[in-house]
Every structure is written in structure tokens, then in C-alpha cells.
Motif scaffolding. Structure first.
Motif, PDB file in Angstrom:
ATOM      1  N   ILE A  83       0.876  -1.175   0.000  1.00  0.00           N
ATOM      2  CA  ILE A  83       0.000   0.000   0.000  1.00  0.00           C
ATOM      3  C   ILE A  83       0.911   1.222   0.000  1.00  0.00           C
ATOM      4  O   ILE A  83       1.653   1.462   0.958  1.00  0.00           O
ATOM      5  CB  ILE A  83      -0.930   0.009   1.233  1.00  0.00           C
ATOM      6  CG1 ILE A  83      -1.789  -1.260   1.256  1.00  0.00           C
ATOM      7  CG2 ILE A  83      -1.799   1.249   1.237  1.00  0.00           C
ATOM      8  CD1 ILE A  83      -2.510  -1.505   2.566  1.00  0.00           C
ATOM      9  N   TYR A 255      -5.020  -0.515  -7.911  1.00  0.00           N
ATOM     10  CA  TYR A 255      -6.135   0.369  -7.518  1.00  0.00           C
ATOM     11  C   TYR A 255      -5.553   1.691  -7.018  1.00  0.00           C
ATOM     12  O   TYR A 255      -4.789   1.710  -6.058  1.00  0.00           O
ATOM     13  CB  TYR A 255      -6.980  -0.301  -6.427  1.00  0.00           C
ATOM     14  CG  TYR A 255      -8.252   0.435  -6.111  1.00  0.00           C
ATOM     15  CD1 TYR A 255      -9.455   0.076  -6.715  1.00  0.00           C
ATOM     16  CD2 TYR A 255      -8.262   1.515  -5.229  1.00  0.00           C
ATOM     17  CE1 TYR A 255     -10.627   0.768  -6.440  1.00  0.00           C
ATOM     18  CE2 TYR A 255      -9.431   2.206  -4.951  1.00  0.00           C
ATOM     19  CZ  TYR A 255     -10.609   1.824  -5.554  1.00  0.00           C
ATOM     20  OH  TYR A 255     -11.766   2.510  -5.289  1.00  0.00           O
ATOM     21  N   VAL A 268     -11.545   0.553   1.344  1.00  0.00           N
ATOM     22  CA  VAL A 268     -10.772  -0.244   0.381  1.00  0.00           C
ATOM     23  C   VAL A 268      -9.652  -0.986   1.106  1.00  0.00           C
ATOM     24  O   VAL A 268      -9.449  -2.191   0.920  1.00  0.00           O
ATOM     25  CB  VAL A 268     -10.175   0.662  -0.729  1.00  0.00           C
ATOM     26  CG1 VAL A 268      -9.267  -0.138  -1.655  1.00  0.00           C
ATOM     27  CG2 VAL A 268     -11.281   1.309  -1.537  1.00  0.00           C
ATOM     28  N   LEU A 269      -8.926  -0.260   1.959  1.00  0.00           N
ATOM     29  CA  LEU A 269      -7.781  -0.862   2.656  1.00  0.00           C
ATOM     30  C   LEU A 269      -8.221  -1.963   3.609  1.00  0.00           C
ATOM     31  O   LEU A 269      -7.499  -2.933   3.824  1.00  0.00           O
ATOM     32  CB  LEU A 269      -7.002   0.207   3.425  1.00  0.00           C
ATOM     33  CG  LEU A 269      -6.422   1.363   2.598  1.00  0.00           C
ATOM     34  CD1 LEU A 269      -5.620   2.305   3.470  1.00  0.00           C
ATOM     35  CD2 LEU A 269      -5.549   0.870   1.468  1.00  0.00           C
ATOM     36  N   THR A 288      -2.846  -7.688  -5.752  1.00  0.00           N
ATOM     37  CA  THR A 288      -3.251  -6.274  -5.818  1.00  0.00           C
ATOM     38  C   THR A 288      -2.145  -5.343  -5.336  1.00  0.00           C
ATOM     39  O   THR A 288      -1.437  -5.655  -4.385  1.00  0.00           O
ATOM     40  CB  THR A 288      -4.524  -6.056  -4.950  1.00  0.00           C
ATOM     41  OG1 THR A 288      -5.555  -6.927  -5.404  1.00  0.00           O
ATOM     42  CG2 THR A 288      -5.013  -4.623  -5.023  1.00  0.00           C
ATOM     43  N   LEU A 290      -2.062  -1.347  -4.075  1.00  0.00           N
ATOM     44  CA  LEU A 290      -2.933  -0.211  -3.729  1.00  0.00           C
ATOM     45  C   LEU A 290      -2.123   1.067  -3.639  1.00  0.00           C
ATOM     46  O   LEU A 290      -1.042   1.085  -3.042  1.00  0.00           O
ATOM     47  CB  LEU A 290      -3.628  -0.450  -2.384  1.00  0.00           C
ATOM     48  CG  LEU A 290      -4.763  -1.478  -2.360  1.00  0.00           C
ATOM     49  CD1 LEU A 290      -5.267  -1.644  -0.937  1.00  0.00           C
ATOM     50  CD2 LEU A 290      -5.912  -1.066  -3.253  1.00  0.00           C
ATOM     51  N   ALA A 292      -2.801   4.807  -2.235  1.00  0.00           N
ATOM     52  CA  ALA A 292      -3.773   5.592  -1.461  1.00  0.00           C
ATOM     53  C   ALA A 292      -3.288   7.027  -1.358  1.00  0.00           C
ATOM     54  O   ALA A 292      -2.273   7.293  -0.721  1.00  0.00           O
ATOM     55  CB  ALA A 292      -3.919   4.979  -0.066  1.00  0.00           C
TER      56      ALA A 292
END
Length: 588
Positions: A83, A255, A268-269, A288, A290, A292
Motif C-alpha cells: 500500500i 487500484y 478499500v484498505l 493487488t 494499492l 492511497a
């Protein structure tokens, strides 16, 4: 390295003098706190820098240092499950250093430089390799095999290749080139504003199957295609993107939460690690990445976030994977562009957006596609891009929506009126379109059924006729319609409620395979066609509207995939019997 001093600070924009030796898009470190920024304009020896962190407290006279390299991302094992913020800083590592609140000037590695990965070579000493060739693999997650490629610009003979556990910065191969020996590690860097090269781009040939009926049947997106999802607040843009991330036929999902509300990004997280990947049964995070960048984060980093995301997506595309990128939302990105443009005192275009808004959007979306990747082994990679657009007040005539529609080939127009009626996905079938339909139609007719496109058109015609009849009903009431028109209204209602409406929280209805979509389409149309014949033979319209089998047609979408053929036959038998009873005949 070029060094200068701050002359002026205007929010995220810093003007520095003494930067004559710096270049456009160089990464710079601003002040003693070493805030990260990027040069976006140069006048003489003055450079305009967009700073990706909070600039409060900065003042004239503080030092600025150019790093001499453009904004780049680190690509290698460790990307999946990560992330990041908008400039590829891992948020969990920042939290370990500075707690829950992001501190300024934090310097962290994008990839873990200490973790060792098991490198398995696929070439041997003496092999000829060229840029893009796979020299080894790493099991990055349970699902994803990371393919280590020869970096761009290196071709030659393998002099040394290793096997074992190494960090991303340790040499795993040595390649003898015309310019001498080159050491290759598992990590490579790539500037975010430059698309990664490929051999050839192909026209899209097959659909990106999503399992969402309104998308696959009515407005399909191609594998390697681009789509826009404009819609007002509360119309379900984020839920659609979650559904596509979960169910679309993509190996990797990137994403990007670009300027979205913090609580949406938190959802989402929290959700992605818990969502089970339907194909493997593992967590969806296992395939995935991510990014953010919430609305309260520095605005300039929002501008960089979509480039960071698409560069990571291109890297996995180059391995031969099918990648789906979700950008939520490009409107917030365009607002960041507008703010920076205003601070640079550029001439504003429509609604204050910069004149280059359209070309910047095109640069982003044009990086999607179906390509033959670099390398002597022929690989095809796909990068599909789905961008959400949040027009103020739901007005798609505003510049970001219009500039996006000129570029993309699929428009899924979300309708707040449908959302208020709890009809989800709230994609308006009368305003949406897909320009891939002609090409994809041949694929559907060949791979699913020769009747696919014909039946789809019949359903579309019924929905269009319903919209026209609805105007009459609003003025003079349902009783003014002929029996045939009333039947059309009922058939269209069945299409809307039984076919287009889909429950993302129902374990069966959340995903519909193409064969099941086709059989459901056949059932809905069979009711209309058989009832229409019965009507001509004298059956009562009220009787035909009230047939009990209609409920069974509506419930067919909840049938397990293993039972769809049997259930289809049963419902068709019941339909024939009930139509026969309505005509006063005994069913077979």
C-alpha cells in the motif's frame, strides 16, 4: 547536482533560484527537512517546484537540491500486497517510523531492500538475451510469479547467473554487452511520466469479462481497453470499481485512490485484504497493488499518483500478465492539475482547468492496450484502464468528463435516479455506450453463442421502446396503451429487474458467467416472444402478465453455475405449459 535557494513559497508551489543546471521533471529535495518535490517549470535560473509534502513553515533562503533524476518508481519483487502513497512510499513503513500521522521529509525505500527472495533462473551461462527477456522468476505471492526481466537498453550474453536467496539490490546475473559487463539485479527504476516500451500494440480482440451483466452483455470493455465511469455522488462508482477489481479476468489489479475521501479509502484498505479471490480462494490482496492518496494529503502528490500507478501496471503487463487499473477518481487528479496551474499563473482554460487538460488525460489513457512486449520470447500483455469521473453535481458536460469521453471507448453513465431506486449497478442503459461492441460481437458470437448479439439487440430495442412508451404512460396512464404495448412494458421491466439489476452482496448473483448470462437473456426474451404469440391468438393480457413462471425467470439469476442448464430447461417447460393454459390448451 544543482543546488539553489527558495525565493517564493505559494502553497505546494516553491520557486527556487540558482537552478540553471537542473532539468525539467527532476526530483528535488527542498529545505533542511528534505521535502520531496519535482521541477515543473524553468525560467532562466528559476525553477518552479511542486512539493509533494506540506510546505507550511518554509521560507525564502532555504536550500533546494536537485537529485538529477526524474521522478521514478522502483520495480521489483515486493510490489504486490503493498500500500503506497502517491509517490510510491510504503504507508506501513512510514507508520513504523512516524506513527499514524505522516511526518514531513520521511525517506523510506519503496521496496524492502533487506528481504531475501528465492531467485530461480530460467537462462544459463552463454545464452543470448535482449532487453525484456525473462532471466528468472520469484514466487512473490501464493498466486503471482514475478518474472525478472533484462532492463531496457541491455542486450548481450549471460556471463553469470545465480540461483538462491537474494535481496532486490544484489546482483543475480552478469550480462556481457558491447559496452562491457552489466550487472542485473531484481529491481529496476523507471520514470513515471514515460510509458514503458513495447514491440507492437494490437487492436483489442476479446472482452475483459467482468461477470457484471450490464457490462458484459450491453457495454463490454475490451481486454486492454479503456472505460470511463462518470457519475454523481452516491451513484456507486466506487462499488463498481470494487466489483471489477474482484471479478474482472485480470491477473493483477492496481487500484489508485486519487484524492478520494479518507473513509472511502479506509474501506478499500480494510476490505481488499478480507475479500476472497474467487479464482484462487486466497485474499484479493495477493494480486493487488494499492495506491492511497486521500483528499487531505498534499495536492501535488495527487497529480503524481496516477502516473505511479500506471507505471507499476505497465511493468506487470511487460511480464505478459493481464492487468486492470482502477483510477478513482480522475476528477480529483484534474483538480490538483488546476490548482498547480493556477499557482503557476498559467492562462486558464474552460472552468479554470489548464489548456493542456485533454492532452494530459490522453497521455494517461493511451498507456493502456494489448501489446507484444519486449524480448525474444513472444509475450502478449494487457493493460485495461477504468477511470472514475466525479463531475460536480453530476453534470457530465463539464471539461473533465468531456475530455475523458473524447479519449475512452466505453462510457458507463451512472444515474442517481437509478441509484435512489436501489437499482444497482446504476448504469443508465440509454446513455451508456461501448465502441468495442462491433469487434467484441464477433468474439461473443463465436465463443458463447451465434445468437448473442442478436438477442442483445432485441433486449436493447425493448428498453428503448419502453422509454418512449413511458412518456405516454406518464401523460395518460397505463390503460391508454394497447395490449401489445403493455406486454412490451412488462418485458422491459423483466429485463431491468431480472437481468440488469445485480446484487453485489449475494454470493451467487455477484458474478454471472457468460453462459449463464446468455441463458438468462434467452429466458427473458422467450417470455416476451411466447406471450406475444399467445396475445395474437387471443390470450388475455392480464393472464399473461400474471404468469407464475415470471417469478422463476427472475430467480434464475440465483441459480448455481453447475445447475444452469437443468434449471433453464425446467423454466422453459413451465413457461410453455403456462402459456398453453393461458390459451386454454394443455401444455406438453
Amino acid at each position: 547536482m544543482s543546488t539553489g535557494t527558495i525565493k517564493k513559497v505559494a502553497g505546494p508551489l516553491v520557486i527556487a533560484s540558482g537552478m540553471r543546471d537542473a532539468n525539467m521533471f527532476d526530483v528535488v529535495r527542498v529545505s533542511e527537512q528534505r521535502l520531496i518535490g519535482e521541477i515543473i517549470e524553468i525560467h532562466g535560473d528559476e525553477a518552479s517546484i511542486q512539493v509533494y509534502e506540506e510546505t507550511s513553515g518554509l521560507g525564502p533562503g532555504e536550500p533546494v537540491e536537485s537529485m538529477g533524476v526524474p521522478m521514478s518508481v522502483e520495480l521489483g519483487p515486493g510490489l504486490i500486497t503493498s500500500i503506497y502513497d502517491g509517490i510510491q512510499r510504503p504507508l506501513d513503513e512510514i507508520m513504523k517510523q512516524s506513527g499514524n500521522l505522516l511526518k514531513r521529509g520521511v525517506e523510506v525505500d519503496s521496496l524492502n531492500k533487506e528481504k531475501k527472495w528465492q531467485f530461480n533462473p530460467v537462462v544459463k551461462v552463454g545464452d543470448e538475451v535482449t532487453e525484456g527477456d525473462i532471466i528468472g522468476t520469484v514466487k512473490e505471492t501464493i498466486i503471482i510469479e514475478h518474472k525478472v526481466m533484462v532492463p531496457f537498453g541491455i542486450s548481450g550474453t549471460v556471463k553469470e547467473i545465480k540461483d538462491g536467496e537474494y535481496t532486490v539490490t544484489e546482483t543475480v546475473a552478469v550480462i556481457t554487452t558491447e559496452d562491457g559487463d552489466k550487472e542485473v539485479t531484481m529491481m529496476q527504476r523507471w520514470p513515471v511520466r514515460k510509458g514503458r516500451p513495447y514491440v507492437k500494440k494490437f487492436p483489442p480482440q476479446m472482452p475483459l469479462v467482468t461477470g457484471q451483466r450490464v457490462v458484459d452483455t450491453f457495454f463490454p470493455i475490451a481486454k486492454g481497453g479503456v472505460a470511463a465511469v462518470p457519475g454523481p455522488f452516491g451513484s456507486g462508482k466506487t462499488v463498481i470499481q470494487h466489483q471489477l477489481a474482484k471479478w474482472a479476468e485480470a491477473d493483477i489489479v492496481v487500484y489508485i485512490g486519487c484524492g478520494e475521501r479518507g473513509n472511502e479509502m479506509t474501506d478499500v484498505l480494510n476490505e481488499f485484504p478480507e475479500l476472497k479471490d474467487p479464482k484462487t480462494g486466497e485474499s484479493l490482496m495477493e494480486r493487488t497493488v494499492l495506491i492511497a492518496n486521500t483528499s487531505d494529503m498534499p495536492v501535488a502528490a495527487r497529480e503524481a499518483s496516477i502516473y505511479t500507478g500506471i507505471t507499476i501496471a505497465e511493468y506487470f503487463r511487460d511480464m505478459g500478465y493481464s492487468v486492470a487499473l482502477m483510477a478513482d477518481s480522475t476528477s480529483r487528479w484534474a483538480e490538483a492539475l488546476r490548482e498547480m496551474s493556477g499557482r503557476l499563473e498559467e492562462m486558464p482554460g474552460e472552468e479554470g482547468y489548464p489548456a493542456y487538460l485533454g492532452s494530459r488525460l490522453a497521455q494517461f489513457y493511451e498507456r493502456a492496450g494489448m501489446v507484444q512486449t519486449l524480448g525474444s520470447q513472444e509475450r502478449i500483455g494487457y493493460l485495461s484502464v477504468i477511470g472514475a469521473v466525479s463531475p460536480p453535481g453530476g453534470d457530465i458536460s463539464e471539461p473533465v468528463s468531456q475530455a475523458t469521453l473524447r479519449i475512452v471507448k466505453v462510457f458507463w453513465g451512472l444515474d442517481s435516479a437509478l441509484a435512489y431506486k436501489r437499482h444497482f449497478p446504476a448504469i443508465n442503459w440509454l446513455t451508456s455506450y461501448s465502441l468495442y461492441l462491433d469487434d467484441m460481437g464477433k468474439w461473443f458470437d463465436k465463443e458463447v453463442s451465434p445468437e448473442w448479439m442478436e438477442d442483445r439487440q432485441k433486449m436493447m430495442n425493448l428498453l428503448t421502446e419502453e422509454a418512449e412508451l413511458d412518456e405516454i404512460v406518464k401523460m395518460v396512464g397505463m390503460d391508454a396503451l394497447s395490449a401489445a404495448d403493455r406486454l412490451k412494458m412488462e418485458a422491459a421491466r423483466s429485463i431491468r429487474e431480472d437481468f440488469l439489476h445485480q446484487n453485489s452482496f449475494h454470493e451467487v448473483d455477484t458474478y454471472t458467467s457468460l453462459p449463464k448470462q446468455f441463458l438468462l437473456m434467452k429466458l427473458v426474451l422467450a417470455y416476451y416472444e411466447k406471450a406475444n404469440e399467445a396475445l395474437k391468438e387471443g390470450a388475455s393480457i392480464n393472464q399473461l402478465i400474471g404468469l407464475p413462471v415470471r417469478e422463476k425467470i427472475g430467480r434464475y439469476k440465483y441459480t448455481d453455475n453447475a445447475d444452469i442448464e437443468t434449471e433453464y430447461e425446467n423454466v422453459m417447460k413451465d413457461l410453455d405449459n403456462e402459456i398453453g393454459h393461458a390459451l386454454g390448451k394443455e401444455g406438453n
